[in-house]
Design an enzyme around this catalytic site. Sequence first.
Site, mmCIF file in Angstrom:
data_model
loop_
_atom_site.group_PDB
_atom_site.id
_atom_site.type_symbol
_atom_site.label_atom_id
_atom_site.label_comp_id
_atom_site.label_asym_id
_atom_site.label_seq_id
_atom_site.Cartn_x
_atom_site.Cartn_y
_atom_site.Cartn_z
ATOM 1 N N ARG A 1 69.178 6.633 55.883
ATOM 2 C CA ARG A 1 69.921 7.894 55.657
ATOM 3 C C ARG A 1 70.271 8.042 54.185
ATOM 4 O O ARG A 1 70.483 7.048 53.496
ATOM 5 C CB ARG A 1 71.237 7.898 56.443
ATOM 6 C CG ARG A 1 71.052 8.048 57.915
ATOM 7 C CD ARG A 1 72.403 8.095 58.609
ATOM 8 N NE ARG A 1 73.127 9.325 58.323
ATOM 9 C CZ ARG A 1 74.397 9.542 58.684
ATOM 10 N NH1 ARG A 1 75.073 8.604 59.308
ATOM 11 N NH2 ARG A 1 74.975 10.683 58.408
ATOM 12 N N HIS B 1 62.878 19.763 54.270
ATOM 13 C CA HIS B 1 63.052 21.050 54.952
ATOM 14 C C HIS B 1 61.904 21.951 54.515
ATOM 15 O O HIS B 1 61.771 22.226 53.335
ATOM 16 C CB HIS B 1 64.350 21.722 54.500
ATOM 17 C CG HIS B 1 65.586 20.982 54.919
ATOM 18 N ND1 HIS B 1 66.380 21.395 55.956
ATOM 19 C CD2 HIS B 1 66.164 19.864 54.433
ATOM 20 C CE1 HIS B 1 67.398 20.568 56.087
ATOM 21 N NE2 HIS B 1 67.296 19.625 55.176
ATOM 22 N N CYS C 1 64.605 16.152 58.759
ATOM 23 C CA CYS C 1 65.778 15.609 58.083
ATOM 24 C C CYS C 1 66.757 14.970 59.081
ATOM 25 O O CYS C 1 66.430 13.943 59.657
ATOM 26 C CB CYS C 1 66.405 16.710 57.244
ATOM 27 S SG CYS C 1 67.293 16.062 55.852
ATOM 28 N N GLY D 1 70.797 18.941 59.184
ATOM 29 C CA GLY D 1 72.230 19.167 59.330
ATOM 30 C C GLY D 1 72.908 17.836 59.092
ATOM 31 O O GLY D 1 72.593 17.132 58.140
ATOM 32 N N GLU D 2 73.767 17.458 59.988
ATOM 33 C CA GLU D 2 74.468 16.178 59.848
ATOM 34 C C GLU D 2 74.217 15.390 61.134
ATOM 35 O O GLU D 2 74.680 15.781 62.200
ATOM 36 C CB GLU D 2 75.949 16.451 59.616
ATOM 37 C CG GLU D 2 76.589 15.493 58.632
ATOM 38 C CD GLU D 2 76.717 14.089 59.199
ATOM 39 O OE1 GLU D 2 76.428 13.118 58.462
ATOM 40 O OE2 GLU D 2 77.076 13.959 60.382
ATOM 41 N N SER D 3 73.493 14.296 61.006
ATOM 42 C CA SER D 3 73.018 13.612 62.213
ATOM 43 C C SER D 3 74.154 13.023 63.049
ATOM 44 O O SER D 3 74.071 13.010 64.283
ATOM 45 C CB SER D 3 72.005 12.535 61.847
ATOM 46 O OG SER D 3 72.561 11.623 60.932
ATOM 47 N N GLU E 1 61.678 24.851 56.196
ATOM 48 C CA GLU E 1 62.211 26.161 56.594
ATOM 49 C C GLU E 1 62.985 26.810 55.447
ATOM 50 O O GLU E 1 63.365 27.964 55.543
ATOM 51 C CB GLU E 1 63.059 26.030 57.863
ATOM 52 C CG GLU E 1 64.458 25.457 57.713
ATOM 53 C CD GLU E 1 64.491 23.947 57.477
ATOM 54 O OE1 GLU E 1 63.436 23.313 57.347
ATOM 55 O OE2 GLU E 1 65.613 23.421 57.400
ATOM 56 N N ILE F 1 67.286 17.503 50.964
ATOM 57 C CA ILE F 1 68.732 17.681 50.809
ATOM 58 C C ILE F 1 69.419 16.471 51.429
ATOM 59 O O ILE F 1 69.432 16.324 52.657
ATOM 60 C CB ILE F 1 69.220 18.972 51.496
ATOM 61 C CG1 ILE F 1 68.456 20.191 50.956
ATOM 62 C CG2 ILE F 1 70.730 19.154 51.309
ATOM 63 C CD1 ILE F 1 68.705 21.464 51.743
ATOM 64 N N ARG F 2 69.935 15.596 50.590
ATOM 65 C CA ARG F 2 70.520 14.338 51.077
ATOM 66 C C ARG F 2 69.668 13.762 52.215
ATOM 67 O O ARG F 2 70.152 13.395 53.283
ATOM 68 C CB ARG F 2 71.973 14.567 51.531
ATOM 69 C CG ARG F 2 72.898 14.939 50.387
ATOM 70 C CD ARG F 2 74.347 15.089 50.825
ATOM 71 N NE ARG F 2 74.496 16.027 51.914
ATOM 72 C CZ ARG F 2 74.481 17.345 51.778
ATOM 73 N NH1 ARG F 2 74.320 17.896 50.594
ATOM 74 N NH2 ARG F 2 74.615 18.126 52.820
HETATM 75 N N1 GLN Z 1 72.302 13.368 55.209
HETATM 76 C C1 GLN Z 1 72.199 13.967 56.507
HETATM 77 C C2 GLN Z 1 72.396 12.928 57.605
HETATM 78 O O1 GLN Z 1 72.405 11.774 57.349
HETATM 79 C C3 GLN Z 1 70.873 14.651 56.685
HETATM 80 C C4 GLN Z 1 70.756 15.785 55.700
HETATM 81 C C5 GLN Z 1 69.903 16.928 56.154
HETATM 82 O O2 GLN Z 1 69.584 17.092 57.334
HETATM 83 N N2 GLN Z 1 69.587 17.786 55.217
HETATM 84 O O3 GLN Z 1 72.546 13.281 58.730
#
Ligand code: GLN
Length: 189
Positions: free
Chosen positions: A106, A170, A79, A47-49, A172, A134-135
């Site tokens: 990151r 990921h 992630c 997600g977004e940390s 999942e 993913i990023r």
């Molecule tokens: N780029 C996100 C972060 O820095 C992590 C991306 C992800 O969990 N797929 O939090």
Amino acid sequence: MKCIGVLALQGAFKEHIDIIESLGHKGVEIRKVEDLNSIDGLILPGGESTAMGKLLVDFNLKEILIQKIRDGLPVWGTCAGMILLAKEIVDDKTTHLSLMDIVVRRNGYGRQLGSFKVNGIFKGIENKISMVFIRAPYIESVGKDLEVLGKIDEKIVAAKENNMLVTSFHSELTDNLETHRYFINMIDR
Ligand code: GLN
């Protein structure tokens, strides 16, 4: 049957619950302190940390999670979840749970072109597994007690320290169930 919690404040938690259930275990969405009572293991999803880190504080989950993981609760950070567990984040003074002896970068593959899928080797799993990035972050360095479980292009993308597992990718979002099986096998060891 194990009861596996998945932090469900933000991000890709539903997919983890579905895989846990398809493997015959119980998946529990974690949003409040009481949800933690019955779990045998915990997944911190992607997600977004930064957002997830703030929500951990707002929902009073941060301190109790630190305590439980220190006491041995098996945890798997995927992630953003890996970033939550790291003791150090490159070019960033912030840390979140700050439990695992890894230095994490990151958006390690760039922000724009950062999403891709590869088949990679994961130590302890027989066949190559499908990994979706993913990023994603990667691990720049690990402490001496850590076990590196996977590398893609010389970058560490999976590691384990006692009861803590982290992956940059990921699983999942693929049909690979093996990483979930690997984590579930870490419980009760
Ligand atoms: N780029 C996100 C972060 O820095 C992590 C991306 C992800 O969990 N797929 O939090």
